[in-house]
Write a protein that holds these residues in place. Structure first.
Motif, short mmCIF file in Angstrom:
data_model
loop_
_atom_site.label_atom_id
_atom_site.label_comp_id
_atom_site.label_asym_id
_atom_site.label_seq_id
_atom_site.Cartn_x
_atom_site.Cartn_y
_atom_site.Cartn_z
N ILE A 185 24.22 107.39 90.97
CA ILE A 185 22.79 106.76 91.63
C ILE A 185 22.93 106.64 92.85
O ILE A 185 23.80 106.17 93.54
CB ILE A 185 22.66 105.50 90.52
CG1 ILE A 185 22.66 105.71 89.30
CG2 ILE A 185 21.52 104.76 90.95
CD1 ILE A 185 21.53 106.38 88.78
N HIS A 205 29.86 102.39 81.15
CA HIS A 205 29.58 102.23 82.46
C HIS A 205 30.93 101.24 82.88
O HIS A 205 31.29 100.41 82.07
CB HIS A 205 28.38 101.47 83.14
CG HIS A 205 27.15 102.26 82.73
ND1 HIS A 205 26.77 103.19 83.67
CD2 HIS A 205 26.41 102.34 81.84
CE1 HIS A 205 25.72 103.70 83.37
NE2 HIS A 205 25.41 103.11 82.14
N GLU A 216 31.14 100.61 88.68
CA GLU A 216 29.92 101.32 88.58
C GLU A 216 28.93 100.28 88.38
O GLU A 216 27.58 100.14 89.10
CB GLU A 216 29.60 102.32 87.53
CG GLU A 216 30.51 103.58 87.60
CD GLU A 216 30.46 104.43 86.56
OE1 GLU A 216 30.56 105.63 86.47
OE2 GLU A 216 30.13 103.74 85.24
N MET A 265 25.97 99.42 91.16
CA MET A 265 24.54 99.47 90.75
C MET A 265 23.84 98.12 91.17
O MET A 265 22.67 98.02 91.68
CB MET A 265 24.32 99.53 89.50
CG MET A 265 22.96 99.63 88.94
SD MET A 265 21.74 100.75 89.73
CE MET A 265 22.63 102.23 89.06
#
Length: 605
Positions: free
Chosen positions: A113, A134, A138, A142
């Motif tokens: 992302i 996830h 991660e 995020m």
């Protein structure tokens, strides 16, 4: 030579798996679940809880919703718009497979992302994610990316709610490796990992390659890789516990692990994590591969989390003598199949009738003549002409292209033999190559040879030697947008960590590491070039404390594409010595037209 009739491929399907027409109704159905879940968007990664390169059909959520079938990527479906983040390998494939009127395809480093995600979630909104899909790393990345713009919320997987015909979990037969193949007993491996836990009382294993290596077992739960999917908890002072789907827990399995490990159904895994927490244990997890749900369950129960790399990865990457003997045997078997294939290819390609699917089917058929070949190690990349410039091209009945005389043909393939795993790329001429093609091929080859001939001190990493392969392309303002090499398992994953040859690999090489060596060059819309051998790290005879590489692959390199004037004498000597080795090792194993072809293909230049 007479062209044989090949049976249909078993290891690879050529059907078009993507259906862009299904994207709109599935995205709409997913959005209908947002209100009940209290979210304004939902993340859909390519990964499953085991982070495998191949996932079972029931875990292919990204493909189900977006149509994209690549091996890396993540989608963010918002209320009004969706984004599909993919890395540079898939910038051509992804738009062709999804509905670009609804889904924006965005390029990102390794398919993660990027900050553009903020455009798809309203300020002050909530972004849902499945904590089993996830990692803690991660999740932290995020949250840092969102930076208060929106809240990250763990929820039950929304895709599963709309996937009415979702396939069930795989249940395959489990086999155990004998000492002649594993080279180390399960008991010794368990003791090694347990003793290396340091301050931790236990370690949670979620990667199937780690679990399969530790217990000397293999399975067929996913395509291309002999994995058994499950979880394990290794404790410092007691037996480890292996958690598997109930359908896999058989009397034979219990007997094979009797006295070595306890076995429990997968549904008991979360409760076992909670018990570790209640007991106040220090538990090691890998923040780069363990599901966030594992970390959350442990932390909520009171465990002391110790975030470190999976303790199996490094020992597994150091292949022992039995594993290396198996890998060498696999590469000999593979070289026989490739010699037959390349002899067939050279005889048939000039007629201009071969398709990419014909080429995959023939190669698989030659490999399947060897009974110990049980699968492909990945879907063969068979790129004719311009399709060779698509780094991770997968041929389908829809994209299948006929190879025209004079075009370059790129074939990247591998196999799983009971003795080991192979991965090889060869680029072949079908006529007279252009001056540019010979120049680019030779520069790629020079890079591959530079890695092959490298001598380096212990402590050297793949990030440090990656430049050796790129330097000759850099001299003419060119490069390639992928790593130069990755780790390879011993009858396990064709891609494995923690070592590799690319800027991202910071783990030093050790003896027994098996890696690919595969620089390339790609001219969009025209042709692709890649030359790949597998190599193994060994002690160097040049100087104490230094390492170098032994080459495992035994397949000729197409010298018709070589501009000899660009080679130094040392490079020329290496190439001639390599071809002498191929002839010496494989020549006695082939006959007739194939032997004649091999003799010509390995002539000195």
């Amino acid at each position: 030579m007479t062209s044989p009739t090949f049976p249909p491929a078993l290891f690879q399907s050529f059907e078009e798996k993507a259906d862009p027409s299904q994207v709109a109704p599935r995205v709409e159905a997913l959005r209908a679940e947002f209100a009940a879940a209290g979210v304004d968007g939902f993340l859909i990664p390519r990964a499953d809880a085991h982070r495998g390169e191949s996932v079972p059909p029931g875990e292919a959520r990204l493909a189900y919703v977006t149509g994209f079938t690549g091996s890396a990527g993540v989608a963010l479906v918002g209320k009004d718009r969706a984004a599909l983040f993919v890395d540079s390998r898939y910038t051509l494939q992804a738009p062709a497979q999804t509905n670009t009127e609804l889904v924006d395809v965005l390029s990102s480093d390794r398919g993660g992302i990027t900050a553009e995600a903020l455009r798809y979630v309203p300020e002050g909104g909530s972004l849902g994610y499945d904590p089993w899909l996830h990692t803690p790393g991660e999740v932290r990345d995020m949250e840092k990316l969102l930076d208060g713009h929106a809240k990250l919320v763990p929820v039950a997987n929304l895709v599963d709610r709309i996937w009415s015909d979702r396939p069930g979990a795989p249940v395959s037969t489990i086999e155990f490796l004998g000492h002649n193949r594993a080279g180390k007993t399960t008991a010794d491996k368990i003791a090694e990992i347990s003793e290396g836990l340091g301050k931790a009382d236990a370690a949670v294993l979620t990667l199937p390659e780690s679990i399969c290596w530790l217990f000397n077992m293999r399975g067929r739960d996913v395509p291309n890789t002999p994995f058994v999917l499950g979880f394990a908890i290794v404790q410092k002072d007691s037996r480890p516990t292996l958690y598997l789907d109930s359908g896999k827990i058989t009397p034979d399995l219990r007997q094979a692990l009797e006295g070595l490990a306890d076995i429990s159904p997968s549904q008991d895994f979360a409760a076992a994590l909670s018990q570790l927490g209640r007991d106040g244990k220090g538990v090691q997890i890998d923040p780069a591969s363990a599901p966030a749900a594992v970390a959350e369950t442990l932390a909520q129960a009171g465990a002391k989390l110790i975030e470190q790399r999976d303790p199996v990865l490094l020992p597994k990457s150091r292949k022992n003598e039995a594993e290396l003997a198996g890998m060498r045997e696999a590469h000999k078997l593979d070289a026989v199949a490739l010699a037959k294939f390349l002899a067939w290819f050279d005889a048939e390609a000039p007629a201009g009738k071969l398709t990419e699917i014909d080429i995959v089917t023939a190669l698989e058929a030659f490999r399947r003549e060897e009974e110990s070949c049980v699968d492909a190690s990945f879907d063969t990349i068979s790129g004719a002409g311009p399709n060779g410039a698509i780094v991770h091209y997968r041929v389908t009945s829809k994209t299948n292209r006929t190879l025209r005389p004079g075009e370059l043909m790129l074939v990247d393939s591998g196999a799983q033999y009971l003795s080991g795993t192979t991965d090889i790329t060869r680029t072949m001429a079908t006529g007279t190559p252009t001056v540019e093609q010979r120049d680019r091929f030779t520069r790629v080859l020079k890079g591959m040879i530079a890695i092959s001939m490298a001598h380096f001190p212990k402590g050297t990493t793949g990030a440090q030697i990656d430049v050796l392969a790129r330097q000759f392309l850099w001299q003419v303002g060119q490069t390639y947008n992928h790593g130069t090499g990755h780790g390879v398992g011993a009858y396990l994953g064709v891609h494995e960590g923690p070592v590799g040859i690319a800027p991202r690999y910071a783990t030093p090489f050790e003896t027994g590491n098996v890696l690919s060596n595969e620089p390339g060059y790609y001219k969009a819309g025209e042709y692709g070039i890649r030359v790949e051998n597998l190599i193994v790290v060994q002690e160097s005879e040049a100087a104490p404390g230094y390492l170098d590489f032994e080459t495992l692959t035994l397949v000729p390199i197409d010298t018709r594409l070589v501009d000899v004037a660009l080679l130094t004498q040392a490079e020329r000597d290496w190439l001639n010595a390599y071809h002498q080795m191929v002839w010496r090792e494989i020549g006695p194993l082939v006959t007739g037209d194939v032997k004649l072809w091999l003799e010509g293909a390995t002539e000195a230049i």
